[in-house]
Design a protein around this motif. Structure first.
Motif, PDB file in Angstrom:
ATOM      1  N   ARG A   1       0.919  -1.059   0.070  1.00 20.25           N
ATOM      2  CA  ARG A   1      -0.034   0.089   0.126  1.00 20.25           C
ATOM      3  C   ARG A   1       0.698   1.213  -0.112  1.00 20.25           C
ATOM      4  N   ARG A   2       1.876   1.282   0.742  1.00 20.90           N
ATOM      5  CA  ARG A   2       2.892   2.445   0.800  1.00 20.90           C
ATOM      6  C   ARG A   2       3.548   2.745  -0.514  1.00 20.90           C
ATOM      7  N   ALA A   3       4.310   1.451  -1.125  1.00 22.40           N
ATOM      8  CA  ALA A   3       5.081   1.822  -2.271  1.00 22.40           C
ATOM      9  C   ALA A   3       4.273   1.785  -3.637  1.00 22.40           C
ATOM     10  N   HIS A   4       3.179   1.109  -3.754  1.00 20.36           N
ATOM     11  CA  HIS A   4       2.396   1.114  -4.860  1.00 20.36           C
ATOM     12  C   HIS A   4       1.080   1.551  -4.513  1.00 20.36           C
ATOM     13  N   PRO A   5       0.614   2.780  -4.438  1.00 19.76           N
ATOM     14  CA  PRO A   5      -0.436   3.358  -4.129  1.00 19.76           C
ATOM     15  C   PRO A   5      -1.751   3.109  -4.982  1.00 19.76           C
ATOM     16  N   ARG A   6      -1.413   2.875  -6.307  1.00 21.76           N
ATOM     17  CA  ARG A   6      -2.328   2.360  -7.212  1.00 21.76           C
ATOM     18  C   ARG A   6      -2.910   1.140  -7.141  1.00 21.76           C
ATOM     19  N   LEU A   7      -2.403   0.296  -6.065  1.00 17.70           N
ATOM     20  CA  LEU A   7      -3.249  -0.745  -5.964  1.00 17.70           C
ATOM     21  C   LEU A   7      -4.499  -0.468  -5.161  1.00 17.70           C
ATOM     22  N   GLU A   8      -5.733  -0.924  -5.664  1.00 17.87           N
ATOM     23  CA  GLU A   8      -7.035  -0.566  -4.870  1.00 17.87           C
ATOM     24  C   GLU A   8      -7.379  -1.646  -4.039  1.00 17.87           C
ATOM     25  N   PRO A   9      -7.670  -1.208  -2.700  1.00 19.50           N
ATOM     26  CA  PRO A   9      -7.743  -2.346  -1.653  1.00 19.50           C
ATOM     27  C   PRO A   9      -9.193  -2.713  -1.790  1.00 19.50           C
ATOM     28  N   HIS A  10      -9.612  -3.787  -1.562  1.00 18.27           N
ATOM     29  CA  HIS A  10     -10.945  -4.373  -1.503  1.00 18.27           C
ATOM     30  C   HIS A  10     -11.422  -5.362  -0.412  1.00 18.27           C
ATOM     31  N   ARG A  11     -12.440  -5.156   0.292  1.00 22.22           N
ATOM     32  CA  ARG A  11     -12.667  -6.033   1.366  1.00 22.22           C
ATOM     33  C   ARG A  11     -13.467  -7.159   0.792  1.00 22.22           C
ATOM     34  N   LEU A  12     -12.752  -8.497   1.073  1.00 24.20           N
ATOM     35  CA  LEU A  12     -13.193  -9.788   0.401  1.00 24.20           C
ATOM     36  C   LEU A  12     -13.293 -10.685   1.398  1.00 24.20           C
ATOM     37  N   LYS A  13     -14.331 -11.530   1.467  1.00 27.31           N
ATOM     38  CA  LYS A  13     -14.630 -12.787   2.288  1.00 27.31           C
ATOM     39  C   LYS A  13     -13.267 -13.867   1.964  1.00 27.31           C
TER      40      LYS A  13
ATOM     41  N   ALA B   1      -2.062 -10.096  -1.039  1.00 27.80           N
ATOM     42  CA  ALA B   1      -1.825  -9.777   0.422  1.00 27.80           C
ATOM     43  C   ALA B   1      -3.266  -9.142   0.889  1.00 27.80           C
ATOM     44  N   ALA B   2      -3.358  -9.694   1.989  1.00 26.94           N
ATOM     45  CA  ALA B   2      -4.743  -9.184   2.768  1.00 26.94           C
ATOM     46  C   ALA B   2      -4.429  -9.335   4.236  1.00 26.94           C
ATOM     47  N   TRP B   3      -5.065  -8.226   5.090  1.00 27.42           N
ATOM     48  CA  TRP B   3      -4.881  -8.307   6.546  1.00 27.42           C
ATOM     49  C   TRP B   3      -6.401  -8.447   6.991  1.00 27.42           C
ATOM     50  N   GLU B   4      -6.585  -9.184   8.162  1.00 31.46           N
ATOM     51  CA  GLU B   4      -7.905  -9.547   8.902  1.00 31.46           C
ATOM     52  C   GLU B   4      -8.554  -8.269   9.533  1.00 31.46           C
ATOM     53  N   ILE B   5      -9.767  -8.062   8.966  1.00 34.46           N
ATOM     54  CA  ILE B   5     -10.360  -7.052   9.962  1.00 34.46           C
ATOM     55  C   ILE B   5     -10.591  -7.350  11.242  1.00 34.46           C
ATOM     56  N   PRO B   6     -10.328  -6.461  12.237  1.00 34.61           N
ATOM     57  CA  PRO B   6     -10.411  -7.005  13.781  1.00 34.61           C
ATOM     58  C   PRO B   6     -11.843  -7.360  14.150  1.00 34.61           C
TER      59      PRO B   6
ATOM     60  N   PRO C   1     -18.686 -16.535  11.005  1.00 31.98           N
ATOM     61  CA  PRO C   1     -18.401 -17.992  10.342  1.00 31.98           C
ATOM     62  C   PRO C   1     -17.301 -17.679   9.680  1.00 31.98           C
ATOM     63  N   ASP C   2     -16.234 -18.856   9.490  1.00 36.58           N
ATOM     64  CA  ASP C   2     -14.972 -18.857   9.041  1.00 36.58           C
ATOM     65  C   ASP C   2     -15.000 -18.427   7.711  1.00 36.58           C
ATOM     66  N   GLY C   3     -15.852 -18.750   6.833  1.00 42.81           N
ATOM     67  CA  GLY C   3     -15.812 -18.461   5.257  1.00 42.81           C
ATOM     68  C   GLY C   3     -16.190 -17.077   5.245  1.00 42.81           C
ATOM     69  N   ASP C   4     -16.810 -16.356   6.229  1.00 42.77           N
ATOM     70  CA  ASP C   4     -17.507 -15.052   5.872  1.00 42.77           C
ATOM     71  C   ASP C   4     -16.480 -14.097   6.461  1.00 42.77           C
ATOM     72  N   ARG C   5     -15.357 -14.388   7.044  1.00 46.52           N
ATOM     73  CA  ARG C   5     -14.433 -13.387   7.686  1.00 46.52           C
ATOM     74  C   ARG C   5     -13.936 -12.489   6.688  1.00 46.52           C
ATOM     75  N   LEU C   6     -13.806 -11.149   6.777  1.00 46.69           N
ATOM     76  CA  LEU C   6     -13.626 -10.230   5.969  1.00 46.69           C
ATOM     77  C   LEU C   6     -12.208  -9.797   6.041  1.00 46.69           C
ATOM     78  N   PHE C   7     -11.505  -9.765   4.886  1.00 46.62           N
ATOM     79  CA  PHE C   7      -9.944  -9.265   4.768  1.00 46.62           C
ATOM     80  C   PHE C   7      -9.969  -8.119   3.889  1.00 46.62           C
ATOM     81  N   GLU C   8      -9.074  -7.132   4.178  1.00 41.76           N
ATOM     82  CA  GLU C   8      -8.777  -6.053   3.508  1.00 41.76           C
ATOM     83  C   GLU C   8      -7.684  -6.330   2.548  1.00 41.76           C
ATOM     84  N   SER C   9      -8.038  -6.429   0.958  1.00 43.99           N
ATOM     85  CA  SER C   9      -7.010  -7.227   0.227  1.00 43.99           C
ATOM     86  C   SER C   9      -6.652  -6.374  -1.085  1.00 43.99           C
ATOM     87  N   VAL C  10      -5.344  -6.864  -1.317  1.00 48.57           N
ATOM     88  CA  VAL C  10      -4.850  -6.060  -2.874  1.00 48.57           C
ATOM     89  C   VAL C  10      -4.295  -7.435  -3.521  1.00 48.57           C
ATOM     90  N   TRP C  11      -4.304  -7.238  -4.974  1.00 46.38           N
ATOM     91  CA  TRP C  11      -3.490  -8.391  -5.406  1.00 46.38           C
ATOM     92  C   TRP C  11      -3.108  -7.610  -6.886  1.00 46.38           C
TER      93      TRP C  11
END
Length: 284
Positions: free
Chosen positions: A93-105, A201-206, A212-222
């Protein structure tokens, strides 16, 4: 010169080269190997530098010419006590700001991950592969796939909070994440290969203990941008080095250079996208 002018990022890498007597190629090599100079990135990905960067490089050159080793000179000039960033998501996110993050299950992340893994197994040549699984229980579910990746990859490393010991001949190489490592909350897959660069790359929303495990949300870029993939691979290699993995120092050296340009063949991206769609459809 006013401080505001010193901090204004209005110099291109060619400008910096002319002002310091170095070549753009050498400046990029210093950046990849030593984290110096540290450019600001435009949304286009282009580097921009400040007058302060010019002054610091001249200070490094002065010390080097007086007989100081380059890495010591850089540390002296920059006051380099900074701990390397050990978060793939944060660095992308810092070095490649053009990567748009998305919240994904989690189920969608699985589809993206399996697609990258499949393409890596099928087509990548001498790939350097990293994965971050948070906890060992999640790695165990993916282990058969990663055993195959380790068989075909140049180097394959899995990072997690492992609770069991690694066998002498077991592959992938395990990377035990420190208790305070930000990677413990991240989901990462990196395939650094000339013919198939890809990173997710993604990090889990606290606060999702009751979700439910399959519905856990992550903020993600790829992305399949080779520069971003190489950047992510370098972060992973430094995490492995900090964890005491013997192979990490060699990987850091191998990843120091610039990656090869992305193939212009649209079939490459279409193949990966097709796998993603198929897995998303299967898991939905």
């Amino acid at each position: 010169m006013k401080k505001q002018e010193l901090d204004e990022p209005n110099l291109r890498i060619g400008d910096l080269a002319r002002r310091t007597g170095l070549t753009p190629e050498l400046l990029r090599t210093w950046e990849s190997r030593h984290g110096f100079p540290r450019p600001q990135r435009l949304e286009s990905g282009h580097r921009r530098y400040t007058e302060a960067d010019v002054a610091m490089i001249k200070g490094v050159l002065h010390r080097r010419d007086a007989g100081t080793r380059l890495e010591v000179a850089i540390a002296e000039v920059t006051g380099a006590t900074r701990i390397p960033v050990h978060s793939v998501y944060a660095e992308l996110r810092r070095a490649h700001p053009r990567l748009e993050p998305h919240r994904l299950k989690k189920s969608t992340l699985l589809a993206l991950t399996w697609a990258i893994e499949d393409e890596c197994c099928a087509r990548a040549q001498r790939a350097t592969i990293f994965g971050a699984f948070q906890e060992e229980q999640y790695y165990r579910k993916a282990q058969p796939r990663w055993n195959e990746l380790a068989r075909v990859g140049h180097a394959t490393l899995a990072m997690a909070d492992f609770t069991s010991e690694q066998g002498d001949d077991e592959r992938p190489v395990r990377v035990q994440l420190a208790d305070d490592s930000p990677m413990r909350r991240e989901w990462v897959v990196v395939c650094d290969a000339p013919d198939l660069p890809a990173v997710l790359a993604a990090w889990e929303i606290p606060g999702q203990q009751t979700v439910p495990d399959g519905d856990r949300l992550f903020e993600s870029v790829w992305t399949i941008d080779p520069q971003a993939v190489r950047h992510a691979a370098r972060v992973c290699a430094h995490v492995a080095q900090a964890a005491g993995v013997a192979e990490a120092s060699t990987l850091i050296e191998e990843l120091a250079g610039e990656p090869e340009p992305l193939s212009s063949d649209p079939a490459d991206a279409a193949s990966l996208f097709g796998r993603v769609v198929a897995y998303v459809d299967r898991l939905s």
